[in-house]
Motif scaffolding. Structure first.
Motif, PDB file in Angstrom:
ATOM      1  N   UNK A 105       0.851  -1.193   0.000  1.00 41.80           N
ATOM      2  CA  UNK A 105       0.000   0.000   0.000  1.00 41.80           C
ATOM      3  C   UNK A 105       0.885   1.242   0.000  1.00 41.80           C
ATOM      4  N   UNK A 106       0.452   2.246  -0.758  1.00 35.83           N
ATOM      5  CA  UNK A 106       1.227   3.486  -0.845  1.00 35.83           C
ATOM      6  C   UNK A 106       0.295   4.675  -0.693  1.00 35.83           C
ATOM      7  N   UNK A 107       0.592   5.522   0.264  1.00 34.17           N
ATOM      8  CA  UNK A 107      -0.147   6.768   0.455  1.00 34.17           C
ATOM      9  C   UNK A 107       0.797   7.921   0.102  1.00 34.17           C
ATOM     10  N   UNK A 108       0.509   8.601  -0.989  1.00 42.76           N
ATOM     11  CA  UNK A 108       1.403   9.659  -1.449  1.00 42.76           C
ATOM     12  C   UNK A 108       1.393  10.827  -0.463  1.00 42.76           C
ATOM     13  N   UNK A 109       2.563  11.225   0.029  1.00 40.74           N
ATOM     14  CA  UNK A 109       2.619  12.361   0.962  1.00 40.74           C
ATOM     15  C   UNK A 109       2.230  13.663   0.269  1.00 40.74           C
ATOM     16  N   UNK A 110       1.792  14.618   1.061  1.00 41.32           N
ATOM     17  CA  UNK A 110       1.480  15.937   0.527  1.00 41.32           C
ATOM     18  C   UNK A 110       2.764  16.630   0.069  1.00 41.32           C
ATOM     19  N   UNK A 111       2.694  17.443  -0.979  1.00 42.57           N
ATOM     20  CA  UNK A 111       3.893  18.171  -1.424  1.00 42.57           C
ATOM     21  C   UNK A 111       4.419  19.089  -0.322  1.00 42.57           C
ATOM     22  N   UNK A 112       5.721  19.291  -0.329  1.00 42.51           N
ATOM     23  CA  UNK A 112       6.372  20.204   0.613  1.00 42.51           C
ATOM     24  C   UNK A 112       6.790  21.443  -0.163  1.00 42.51           C
ATOM     25  N   UNK A 113       6.473  22.624   0.367  1.00 44.06           N
ATOM     26  CA  UNK A 113       6.715  23.872  -0.352  1.00 44.06           C
ATOM     27  C   UNK A 113       7.589  24.806   0.473  1.00 44.06           C
ATOM     28  N   UNK A 114       8.535  25.448  -0.213  1.00 42.47           N
ATOM     29  CA  UNK A 114       9.365  26.493   0.390  1.00 42.47           C
ATOM     30  C   UNK A 114       9.267  27.732  -0.497  1.00 42.47           C
ATOM     31  N   UNK A 115       9.167  28.884   0.105  1.00 40.84           N
ATOM     32  CA  UNK A 115       9.097  30.145  -0.639  1.00 40.84           C
ATOM     33  C   UNK A 115      10.429  30.872  -0.529  1.00 40.84           C
ATOM     34  N   UNK A 116      10.965  31.283  -1.674  1.00 42.99           N
ATOM     35  CA  UNK A 116      12.192  32.066  -1.712  1.00 42.99           C
ATOM     36  C   UNK A 116      11.921  33.350  -2.484  1.00 42.99           C
ATOM     37  N   UNK A 117      12.917  34.227  -2.528  1.00 41.48           N
ATOM     38  CA  UNK A 117      12.733  35.485  -3.252  1.00 41.48           C
ATOM     39  C   UNK A 117      12.528  35.248  -4.738  1.00 41.48           C
ATOM     40  N   UNK A 118      13.190  34.231  -5.277  1.00 45.55           N
ATOM     41  CA  UNK A 118      13.138  33.998  -6.719  1.00 45.55           C
ATOM     42  C   UNK A 118      12.024  33.039  -7.126  1.00 45.55           C
ATOM     43  N   UNK A 119      11.870  31.967  -6.352  1.00 50.67           N
ATOM     44  CA  UNK A 119      10.984  30.889  -6.778  1.00 50.67           C
ATOM     45  C   UNK A 119      10.158  30.361  -5.613  1.00 50.67           C
ATOM     46  N   UNK A 120       9.099  29.677  -5.987  1.00 53.75           N
ATOM     47  CA  UNK A 120       8.415  28.782  -5.061  1.00 53.75           C
ATOM     48  C   UNK A 120       8.942  27.385  -5.367  1.00 53.75           C
ATOM     49  N   UNK A 121       9.552  26.756  -4.381  1.00 55.35           N
ATOM     50  CA  UNK A 121      10.172  25.444  -4.555  1.00 55.35           C
ATOM     51  C   UNK A 121       9.241  24.395  -3.962  1.00 55.35           C
ATOM     52  N   UNK A 122       8.946  23.356  -4.738  1.00 64.32           N
ATOM     53  CA  UNK A 122       8.017  22.309  -4.303  1.00 64.32           C
ATOM     54  C   UNK A 122       8.683  20.949  -4.470  1.00 64.32           C
ATOM     55  N   UNK A 123       8.624  20.135  -3.426  1.00 65.31           N
ATOM     56  CA  UNK A 123       9.058  18.741  -3.505  1.00 65.31           C
ATOM     57  C   UNK A 123       7.810  17.881  -3.635  1.00 65.31           C
ATOM     58  N   UNK A 124       7.689  17.197  -4.763  1.00 65.85           N
ATOM     59  CA  UNK A 124       6.503  16.394  -5.035  1.00 65.85           C
ATOM     60  C   UNK A 124       6.931  14.941  -5.242  1.00 65.85           C
ATOM     61  N   UNK A 125       6.472  14.066  -4.364  1.00 61.51           N
ATOM     62  CA  UNK A 125       6.843  12.653  -4.443  1.00 61.51           C
ATOM     63  C   UNK A 125       5.886  11.900  -5.364  1.00 61.51           C
ATOM     64  N   UNK A 126       6.373  10.796  -5.921  1.00 57.97           N
ATOM     65  CA  UNK A 126       5.552   9.976  -6.806  1.00 57.97           C
ATOM     66  C   UNK A 126       6.069   8.546  -6.775  1.00 57.97           C
ATOM     67  N   UNK A 127       5.263   7.649  -7.308  1.00 59.50           N
ATOM     68  CA  UNK A 127       5.594   6.225  -7.327  1.00 59.50           C
ATOM     69  C   UNK A 127       5.825   5.798  -8.769  1.00 59.50           C
ATOM     70  N   UNK A 128       6.954   5.161  -9.013  1.00 60.44           N
ATOM     71  CA  UNK A 128       7.281   4.709 -10.362  1.00 60.44           C
ATOM     72  C   UNK A 128       7.672   3.237 -10.307  1.00 60.44           C
ATOM     73  N   UNK A 129       7.241   2.509 -11.319  1.00 56.68           N
ATOM     74  CA  UNK A 129       7.610   1.102 -11.331  1.00 56.68           C
ATOM     75  C   UNK A 129       6.744   0.293 -12.265  1.00 56.68           C
ATOM     76  N   UNK A 130       6.595  -0.995 -11.957  1.00 57.72           N
ATOM     77  CA  UNK A 130       5.868  -1.937 -12.794  1.00 57.72           C
ATOM     78  C   UNK A 130       4.408  -1.528 -12.934  1.00 57.72           C
ATOM     79  N   UNK A 131       3.870  -1.683 -14.127  1.00 58.29           N
ATOM     80  CA  UNK A 131       2.484  -1.326 -14.368  1.00 58.29           C
ATOM     81  C   UNK A 131       1.516  -2.347 -13.805  1.00 58.29           C
TER      82      UNK A 131
END
Length: 337
Positions: free
Chosen positions: A154-180
């Motif tokens: 079982x996999x529960x995708x975590x919520x994205x993590x966001x950081x705000x900087x002067x230049x960009x909004x940085x987002x860490x977005x997790x995902x699951x990759x593998x066998x279909x």
């Protein structure tokens, strides 16, 4: 590993007008596009692209400059759009009584289902894959249970993590990759992640510069020489497009957390601050950073070259931080000549 892209398609000059209701102009050519691990795109056309207005067909072999700056096209099968620029001629054969062909090398290549219009495409989001950094991320969100009757994951995708900087909004977005899905004799799933950088529209060169800065930062944070995959870019709400460019070989050994200075969970709260400080440092010290990271990326080099590069880097940092004072005696002497 083989080529990153190997597909046939239809190609034409980027400024060739497309008749209304058509998906391509009349002056197109079929061919094969390959993109190597080094990011160079090789386009082998089954026939020369037309030059209109211009010299006769046989004069193509002797032209000194290309009449157009970019080639666009559509890949057969996937229907992906392609844009190739920074072109270099790569041979041609022009026959009066037989097939002719033409080739190009492109140092910049953009491939996606929908590409931005215009000669200078811009993007508002840059995606950097963290594939190979899973052990550093400490991604443990796949829960496996097993008993005598079977096994369940079982996999529960975590919520994205966001950081705000002067230049960009940085987002860490997790995902699951593998066998279909479906019946399998062997399965493999990996939780990985992408770093997203959203901000003011950036052109291709700005996107490549930012991707290079982030790759350098990951080398330092993980104390490894692993390179990052080629970046992807997004305009608006469109699908990501792959951006290839000519670069040196990157090591592909996966990062191990016990070889790193710190694991990602230990710096997660201040990651945005680290990104901002790193980009600021590049602007301030410039070559001092480039020369050091260049040593980390080079697969093999003589010790003398590495030592000289380190010394030049230290000198460059010192000159930026403490510019040399002007010698008044030298100024007076030079004024007399």
């Amino acid at each position: 590993m083989g080529d990153l892209v190997d597909a046939r398609g239809y190609f034409w000059w980027a400024d060739e007008p497309i008749p209304e209701g058509n998906w391509a102009p009349e002056g197109l050519a079929t061919g094969r596009l390959t993109v190597s691990e080094s990011g160079l795109a090789d386009l082998a056309l089954d026939m020369p692209l037309p030059r209109l207005p211009g010299p006769g067909r046989m004069a193509i072999a002797f032209e000194q400059e290309l009449p157009h700056s970019a080639i666009v096209g559509v890949l057969a099968g996937t229907n992906e759009r392609v844009r190739l620029w920074a072109l270099i001629k790569n041979g041609s054969k022009l026959a009066a009584r037989g097939p002719s062909h033409e080739g190009f090398i492109a140092q910049r290549c953009l491939i996606g289902l929908a590409l931005p219009e215009g000669e200078e495409p811009t993007f508002d989001t840059l995606l950097c894959s963290l594939e190979g950094y899973e052990n550093w991320l400490i991604a443990e969100h796949i829960e496996v249970t097993q008993n005598d009757r079977g096994a369940t994951a079982a996999y529960a995708r975590p919520e994205p993590v966001t950081w705000s900087t002067r230049r960009f909004e940085v987002v860490l977005r997790r995902s699951l990759r593998g066998t279909g899905p479906g019946k399998q004799t062997r399965i493999e799933w990996t939780e990985t992640a992408d770093l997203e950088f959203r901000g003011e529209p950036m052109d291709v060169e700005a996107a490549l510069e930012l991707a290079g800065r982030i790759e350098d930062l990951m080398i330092l944070l993980t104390d490894s020489e692993r390179g990052m995959a080629f970046p992807r870019v997004i305009t608006g709400v469109g699908a990501p497009a792959r951006l290839f460019y000519a670069r040196g070989h990157r090591k592909d050994a996966a990062v191990r957390w016990n070889d790193c200075w710190a694991r990602f969970p230990q710096i997660q709260d201040i990651f945005g601050t680290l990104v901002e400080a790193w980009l600021d440092g590049h602007e301030r010290f410039g070559p001092g950073f480039h020369l050091y990271l260049g040593n980390r990326r080079v697969a093999q080099s003589y010790p003398e070259f590495r030592f000289a590069s380190f010394m030049w880097g230290l000198e460059a940092m010192h000159r930026r931080d403490a510019p040399p004072a002007e010698n008044p005696n030298l100024v007076e002497r030079s004024a007399g000549f």
